[in-house]
Design a protein around this motif. Sequence first.
Motif: not given
Length: 618
Positions: A23-26, A72-79, A225-227, A233-234
């Motif tokens: 969902a995040y990538e889409l 990269d995704m881990w870093d983008e989401v949780l910084e 939350e981000l998607v 929709t989740v």
Amino acid sequence: METSKQDKKVIIIGGGPAGLTAAYELNKHGIRSEVFEKDDIVGGISRTVNYKGYRFDIGGHRFFTKVKVVQDMWDEVLENEFLLRDRLSRIYYKRKFFSYPFEVKNAVFGLGIFNSMTIVLSYLKAQIFPIKPENTFEHWITNRFGYRLYKIFFKTYTEKVWGIPCSQISSEWAAQRIRGLSLFSALKNALLKQPAANKDVIKTLINSFHYPKLGPGMMWEKVRELVEQGLSTVHINSGVDKIYWEDGKIVSIFSGNKQSVQGTDFISSMPIRELIAKLDPAVPKEIIEASKKLNYRDFITVALIIDKKDIFKDNWIYIHDPAVNVGRIQNFKNWSPFMVPDPKKTCLGLEYFCFEDDNFWSMSDEKLIELAKEELQVLGFATKSQIIDGTVVRMPKAYPVYDDEYKAALNTVKGFLANISNLQLVGRNGMHKYNNQDHSMLTSILAVRNILGANYELWNVNADQDYHEEIKDRELVSSELSQISYTQPMTPGEFPMHKSKDSLIDKAIIRAFSRLDKFAFATAVGIASFLFVFSATLFLVIKGSPEIVNSMLLLNNYFIGYDISIKGAFIGGGYSLLWGFIFGWLFAYIRNLSLGFVIYREKRKLQAQSLKDLLDYL
């Protein structure tokens, strides 16, 4: 006719790491999606449970990967929400801790002189009389470490985890799970000094790991939350009941009281056995029967809150004691201090492995908590009076089982599902594959790229021992392709690959460590010696100064009958051939013996480290 991004709608079955990554990538590519999760919380087995402020995982989940797109995704989401934690995980046996890989001093003092001697003798027996053929997990470990060590440190724990006697687990499974057993890599690392940065990376992966300060569930709640702020929709508490298909395509799904939901593409992380059962119209009988042979091991965590500040310093420990049922114990405070609200107390997660249809799974929460209290006291970590509270979490289908039927059954099901063009399987249960969190995420990232027009083979993720090799930038290859190309057997041909410095080094090492043929080398040295002495003598016969002739005549002390003549040239050449052959053969023998010892030593060191990884996979 190809569907545009605006017209695409992807239905994702499952809200664990694989489903939410999709969902995040889409969302990043501007494509709508709907996620259907049957539980009341996202994250799947990577969720974090909050019980009265005490947070705990369903099994520990380290965040380390060498896959750049996942990192990269881990870093983008949780910084900046990650902690760097030191790793410590030991074996606990008969109330004593044992380091792994094994340390001689620790093992001798822990097991005693007698047990240590029997382990050595058992090992020697295994090396002299290995079990042939090597068909089972028991054979595989025994041949490498001896039966005594296998019985103490592998048999009990493995059988707790899988519920199958080690004599019925395939040796192929052991070889697959114990990764990195590359003798060539070990020799390369032993011979060549790697750059300091690489050393730091390897050391970090072995001795420490990243971890979200509030547990892995923190990651997946944030992704949800981000998607949902974007194009997704989740739906929670929304299991998929029916999957409608026709003409080689999924058309729609039906979830609970909701009307059927249509989509252009479908991504599933639900267990394959359930997926097959929910297809409507029903699939052929042989496919249903094959799917029923795909089994799962289920998982129970009993979290106990203990009025004790410190119990053990490990992040987790393996319980190899057959006197108790618990297989592993997590100390969540040692994963992150933020996991407990009161630093004077400790929350331990006692992990039990079972099947959904056995008595252990159906045991009441009260009985499970009481059992966990008793076992914790038997192990010597706390008295029952120090345990002030507890709770139970059950996780069905936590681990796909690799029994002797699964491979053929999985291939049958895969063959059928390959004909459904708009369905992709991802994740651990979605592929009935023992994927780690980053493996599962990567399958979803590649699945989304396939929806965008690529042609990645998802089944090749985590298919061989090259998975954890470091991803290297290559000339003339786009940065995006270099991040994922190692999982892709169908890499586009328009990117020419040049021979790298590393490949030349690899070839040099292979040549240096090739076995030297004693007879061939000895013959070559003998002939070279013959030609040298024969030619030198003939040269002196034709025109040689008295000084050099006198020096050459010294050979007469070693070569009886030698002089500076044509006859002497043949005599000297003959002696040189003989002694050259003898010295060449001895040199080749000693060289092969020495290199054999080096190879053996590096292999043993690598096996020890790799078997530590095996415990992590178990």
